[in-house]
Design an enzyme around this catalytic site. Structure first.
Site, PDB file in Angstrom:
ATOM      1  NE  ARG A  78      -3.565  -0.169   2.693  1.00  0.00           N
ATOM      2  CZ  ARG A  78      -4.123  -0.620   3.829  1.00  0.00           C
ATOM      3  NH1 ARG A  78      -3.864  -0.014   4.970  1.00  0.00           N
ATOM      4  NH2 ARG A  78      -4.921  -1.661   3.824  1.00  0.00           N
ATOM      5  NE  ARG A 147      -2.451   1.754   9.556  1.00  0.00           N
ATOM      6  CZ  ARG A 147      -3.301   0.754   9.319  1.00  0.00           C
ATOM      7  NH1 ARG A 147      -4.133   0.810   8.286  1.00  0.00           N
ATOM      8  NH2 ARG A 147      -3.359  -0.288  10.119  1.00  0.00           N
ATOM      9  CE  LYS A 212      -6.776  -0.643  11.660  1.00  0.00           C
ATOM     10  NZ  LYS A 212      -7.683  -1.170  10.653  1.00  0.00           N
ATOM     11  CE  LYS A 214      -7.519   3.011   9.151  1.00  0.00           C
ATOM     12  NZ  LYS A 214      -8.524   2.072   8.676  1.00  0.00           N
ATOM     13  CB  CYS A 439     -13.489  -4.205   1.662  1.00  0.00           C
ATOM     14  SG  CYS A 439     -14.042  -5.891   1.978  1.00  0.00           S
ATOM     15  CB  CYS A 445      -8.657  -9.646   2.643  1.00  0.00           C
ATOM     16  SG  CYS A 445      -8.682  -9.135   4.361  1.00  0.00           S
ATOM     17  CB  CYS A 484     -14.429  -9.658   7.796  1.00  0.00           C
ATOM     18  SG  CYS A 484     -13.230  -8.358   8.153  1.00  0.00           S
ATOM     19  CB  CYS A 488     -11.679  -2.211   4.596  1.00  0.00           C
ATOM     20  SG  CYS A 488     -10.624  -3.103   5.750  1.00  0.00           S
TER      21      CYS A 488
HETATM   22  C1  HEM Z   1      -9.422  -3.962  12.658  1.00  0.00           C
HETATM   23  C2  HEM Z   1      -9.733  -3.363  11.576  1.00  0.00           C
HETATM   24  C3  HEM Z   1      -9.128  -3.612  10.227  1.00  0.00           C
HETATM   25  C4  HEM Z   1      -8.255  -4.560   9.796  1.00  0.00           C
HETATM   26  C5  HEM Z   1      -7.606  -5.666  10.584  1.00  0.00           C
HETATM   27  C6  HEM Z   1      -8.029  -4.314   8.394  1.00  0.00           C
HETATM   28  C7  HEM Z   1      -7.224  -5.081   7.588  1.00  0.00           C
HETATM   29  C8  HEM Z   1      -7.157  -4.916   6.227  1.00  0.00           C
HETATM   30  C9  HEM Z   1      -6.499  -5.807   5.323  1.00  0.00           C
HETATM   31  C10 HEM Z   1      -5.799  -7.104   5.697  1.00  0.00           C
HETATM   32  C11 HEM Z   1      -6.630  -5.304   4.095  1.00  0.00           C
HETATM   33  C12 HEM Z   1      -6.044  -5.855   2.814  1.00  0.00           C
HETATM   34  C13 HEM Z   1      -7.033  -6.508   1.952  1.00  0.00           C
HETATM   35  C14 HEM Z   1      -6.433  -6.777   0.601  1.00  0.00           C
HETATM   36  O1  HEM Z   1      -6.040  -5.834  -0.063  1.00  0.00           O
HETATM   37  O2  HEM Z   1      -6.356  -7.953   0.199  1.00  0.00           O
HETATM   38  C15 HEM Z   1      -7.362  -4.083   4.201  1.00  0.00           C
HETATM   39  C16 HEM Z   1      -7.703  -3.258   3.161  1.00  0.00           C
HETATM   40  C17 HEM Z   1      -8.137  -1.968   3.338  1.00  0.00           C
HETATM   41  N1  HEM Z   1      -8.559  -1.407   4.506  1.00  0.00           N
HETATM   42 FE1  HEM Z   1      -8.650  -2.310   6.239  1.00  0.00          FE
HETATM   43  N2  HEM Z   1      -8.730  -3.213   8.012  1.00  0.00           N
HETATM   44  C18 HEM Z   1      -9.430  -2.761   9.097  1.00  0.00           C
HETATM   45  C19 HEM Z   1     -10.277  -1.681   9.139  1.00  0.00           C
HETATM   46  C20 HEM Z   1     -10.315  -0.700   8.171  1.00  0.00           C
HETATM   47  C21 HEM Z   1     -11.101   0.505   8.240  1.00  0.00           C
HETATM   48  C22 HEM Z   1     -12.037   0.877   9.360  1.00  0.00           C
HETATM   49  C23 HEM Z   1     -10.840   1.213   7.101  1.00  0.00           C
HETATM   50  C24 HEM Z   1     -11.378   2.558   6.642  1.00  0.00           C
HETATM   51  C25 HEM Z   1     -11.940   3.457   7.380  1.00  0.00           C
HETATM   52  C26 HEM Z   1      -9.909   0.440   6.331  1.00  0.00           C
HETATM   53  C27 HEM Z   1      -9.401   0.793   5.112  1.00  0.00           C
HETATM   54  C28 HEM Z   1      -8.867  -0.108   4.239  1.00  0.00           C
HETATM   55  C29 HEM Z   1      -8.628   0.189   2.873  1.00  0.00           C
HETATM   56  C30 HEM Z   1      -8.795   1.535   2.198  1.00  0.00           C
HETATM   57  C31 HEM Z   1      -8.185  -0.987   2.300  1.00  0.00           C
HETATM   58  C32 HEM Z   1      -7.819  -1.167   0.850  1.00  0.00           C
HETATM   59  C33 HEM Z   1      -8.883  -1.769   0.049  1.00  0.00           C
HETATM   60  C34 HEM Z   1     -10.167  -1.015  -0.024  1.00  0.00           C
HETATM   61  O3  HEM Z   1     -10.228   0.090  -0.575  1.00  0.00           O
HETATM   62  O4  HEM Z   1     -11.155  -1.576   0.469  1.00  0.00           O
HETATM   63  N3  HEM Z   1      -9.611  -0.705   7.003  1.00  0.00           N
HETATM   64  N4  HEM Z   1      -7.665  -3.868   5.522  1.00  0.00           N
HETATM   65  S1  SF4 Z   2     -13.334  -5.473   5.571  1.00  0.00           S
HETATM   66 FE1  SF4 Z   2     -12.468  -7.382   6.235  1.00  0.00          FE
HETATM   67  S2  SF4 Z   2     -12.568  -8.640   4.391  1.00  0.00           S
HETATM   68 FE2  SF4 Z   2     -12.722  -6.553   3.718  1.00  0.00          FE
HETATM   69  S3  SF4 Z   2     -10.598  -5.952   3.222  1.00  0.00           S
HETATM   70 FE3  SF4 Z   2     -11.094  -5.284   5.316  1.00  0.00          FE
HETATM   71  S4  SF4 Z   2     -10.288  -6.878   6.592  1.00  0.00           S
HETATM   72 FE4  SF4 Z   2     -10.493  -7.754   4.536  1.00  0.00          FE
END
Ligand code: HEM
Ligand code: SF4
Length: 580
Positions: A78, A147, A212, A214, A439, A445, A484, A488
């Site tokens: 990223r 971030r 994290k 943000k 997402c 993921c 999940c 995201c």
């Molecule tokens: C405990 C909470 C979270 C965990 C463990 C987590 C974990 C991850 C992981 C492993 C990915 C990679 C998925 C892939 O590209 O294969 C991802 C993508 C992403 N996450 Fe999270 N995430 C969390 C919460 C959030 C939240 C609340 C946001 C935004 C407010 C966010 C924003 C993103 C974004 C922008 C991506 C890139 C893909 C997309 O646009 O959906 N994440 N996250």
């Molecule tokens: S919402 Fe959950 S399944 Fe989707 S990218 Fe984030 S961690 Fe992965």
């Protein structure tokens, strides 16, 4: 009162950070280990701070397991792009990296950055070096640090955009980790003599943040960045003559929750007060350091700022921020948001540039932000590459996973318009689709319980038919899906939120506000494709029949009693709270 932790109570990640010598761990040694495509678990936690996740292709897991083969490991990288603005040269670099080292696609994310998938370990360093050569970085794109900083990519108000982008960049720079580990590991920089003893992370210290963090900047009337979903937000207060005169500061938003653990829940941010533009950095640093010191380092599921604020109270938190920053926050000023979406197609800039040119901006609709050359369909990578070769303005990634080709001079409009048409790039979609986000989820993921990016387009096609049947085809309704409950794509502030529960099964959330200011609430659980449609169809029908003039779908679902009006808190979460 600061919570004292007994060392052996600290979460495992705290000890990994502490022992890592400022994020070095054994990453460098692990990269040389050819016997596996992965890295050891502790380093897998540390590489997040360097902007990458160790993943494996989940489509291949079962087969490789049967053959006793190692998982098909690769890395997701990223990039950090404050405000989402890159030059055409940087675009060309990212495109080339995605094709040579990645899986031939790029993903524009909900937080205004690029994600590259499928990079194998032996290509990691070459990829990181090329990103560096493009004058981009991935440091702190993931991990327990601040971030990527978002700001509205606003093509409508040039002056406000310039000011908010400058602040996004300044916040990003100010809160960057200072460790030389990144340069040492990825760019073969020399380790500075004395090593970790010499290094001081003036803001973070040895163990960085509890979780994290943000930050976003919103410029009303647009709430495209979803300010209420973030730890720290700045809402620009605009004066018609002077532009941005200050910011309302918001704290304590966050999306993630865990099923079956009602003490985890999404939360919308509170408005703390108002600050002058030149106070914003000091306020941000104080918010970060209070969270550094007050945040929970024992239970990672309770470590986000939203829980610190719930536990300590907004007043105590605000007082500490004021004391540390030396800034007395003024009462919040009035503002109003109208939507969270992007406006597609061409629009003219509100200002003439230095050479007397009237610039224009083209917003493209990119389904779920995924850029690829679709066989027989849109040629996103090729088309945008050719546009980048002729474009001399900038590219702006939006927080809705879309792209703005910005600052196009009059004499380039035609050629760019022709390239958009030639490659089948889209400047609009149906009302539901253009307000949709998914997402990534499967296959990359590791946390996904259900499909998201690969499924939402089909679900929308089915829902479009139902909306059309009720005469609602033109209605802007915000719909978001995740694989999940981590959230995201920010599904809990969407009017229709679908959150993966298990393979092919989703929980349905309703009742959020169109402008992103109110959370949704659980309406029905464990729905498959047919059940999602069967649940939504009668609500669409009722909305068409009963809605008041201008009433948004999310507001209607509350007034009509499909879900209760939501507050913050654990009551949102309850798996037993579903109506159906
Ligand atoms: C405990 C909470 C979270 C965990 C463990 C987590 C974990 C991850 C992981 C492993 C990915 C990679 C998925 C892939 O590209 O294969 C991802 C993508 C992403 N996450 Fe999270 N995430 C969390 C919460 C959030 C939240 C609340 C946001 C935004 C407010 C966010 C924003 C993103 C974004 C922008 C991506 C890139 C893909 C997309 O646009 O959906 N994440 N996250
Ligand atoms: S919402 Fe959950 S399944 Fe989707 S990218 Fe984030 S961690 Fe992965």
């Amino acid at each position: 009162m600061t919570k004292e932790y007994i060392t052996n109570e600290l979460s495992r990640n705290e000890r990994i950070k502490e022992a890592s010598a400022y994020l070095r761990g054994t990453i460098k040694e692990g990269l040389r280990e050819e016997i596996t495509g992965g890295i050891i678990e502790d380093d897998a936690q540390l590489v997040k701070f360097h902007g990458m996740y160790l993943q494996d292709d989940r489509d291949l897991r079962a087969e490789r397991g049967r053959k006793k083969m190692e998982k098909a490991f690769s890395f997701m990288i990223r990039v950090r792009v404050p405000g989402g603005v890159v030059t055409p040269a940087q675009w060309l670099n990212m495109d080339s990296i995605a094709r040579i080292y990645g899986n031939g696609t790029m993903r524009l994310t909900t937080r205004q950055t690029f994600q590259l998938h499928g990079i194998i370990k032996s290509n990691l360093k070459a990829t990181m070096r090329e990103i560096d050569a493009a004058l981009l970085t991935t440091i702190a794109a993931c991990g327990d640090v601040n971030r990527n900083v978002l700001c509205n990519p606003n093509p409508y108000q040039s002056r406000a955009h310039a000011a908010s982008l400058a602040l996004a960049r300044a916040l990003s720079d100010h809160l960057l980790p200072r460790t030389p580990a990144y340069r040492e590991i990825w760019l073969d920089g020399e380790r500075i003599a004395g090593g970790e003893k010499e290094v001081v992370e003036p803001i973070y210290g040895k163990t960085y943040l509890p979780r994290k963090f943000k930050i976003v900047i919103a410029v009303p009337p647009s709430n495209d960045v979803d300010v209420y979903a973030h730890d720290l937000g700045f809402i620009a207060i605009l004066d018609p003559k002077q532009g941005i005169v200050g910011y309302n500061v918001t704290v304590g938003g966050g999306m993630a929750m865990t099923y079956g653990e009602p003490q985890t829940y999404p939360r919308t941010a509170d408005v703390l007060g108002y600050c002058q533009p030149d106070q914003a950095i000091a306020v941000a640093e104080a918010v970060v350091t209070v969270q550094r010191d007050w945040g929970d380092r024992v239970d990672r599921k309770h470590a986000r700022l939203k829980y610190t604020i719930e536990d300590r109270g907004l007043d105590a938190f605000g007082a500490e921020v004021e004391q540390r920053s030396g800034v007395k926050l003024a009462p919040a000023r009035p503002f109003s948001f109208t939507s969270t979406g992007d406006r597609y197609g061409w629009i003219k800039s509100d200002e003439i540039d230095q050479s007397g040119n009237m610039r224009a901006h083209l917003t493209l609709f990119i389904e779920n932000g995924r850029l690829k050359d679709v066989p027989g369909g849109a040629q996103w990578l090729t088309g945008l590459r050719q546009i980048a070769e002729v474009h001399d303005g900038d590219f702006r990634l939006t927080a809705n996973q879309n792209l703005i080709i910005a600052n196009v001079p009059t004499d380039k409009r035609e050629v760019i318009g022709a390239l958009v048409a030639e490659h089948g790039l889209t400047t609009d979609a149906s009302a539901l689709r253009r307000n949709a986000m998914a997402c990534v989820a499967l296959p990359t993921c590791g946390l996904a319980l259900a499909e998201s990016e690969r499924y939402l387009p089909d679900l929308i096609s089915a829902l479009e038919q139902r909306l059309a049947a009720h005469g609602l085809a033109e209605e802007d309704i915000v719909i978001r899906m995740t694989g999940c409950p981590n959230g995201c794509s920010r599904p809990y502030v969407a009017e229709i939120g679908l959150v993966g529960k298990g393979p092919g099964r989703y929980n349905l959330y309703l009742g959020a506000a169109f402008d992103g200011s109110r959370l949704s609430k659980l309406y029905a659980e464990n729905l498959d494709h047919a059940a999602i449609i069967a649940n939504l169809d009668p609500i669409f029908a009722a909305y068409q029949g009963e809605r008041r003039d201008g009433e948004r779908f999310g507001d209607y679902t509350i007034r009509a009693g499909f879900v209760a009006a939501t507050g913050n808190g654990a009551d949102f979460h309850s798996d037993t709270g579903a109506r159906r």
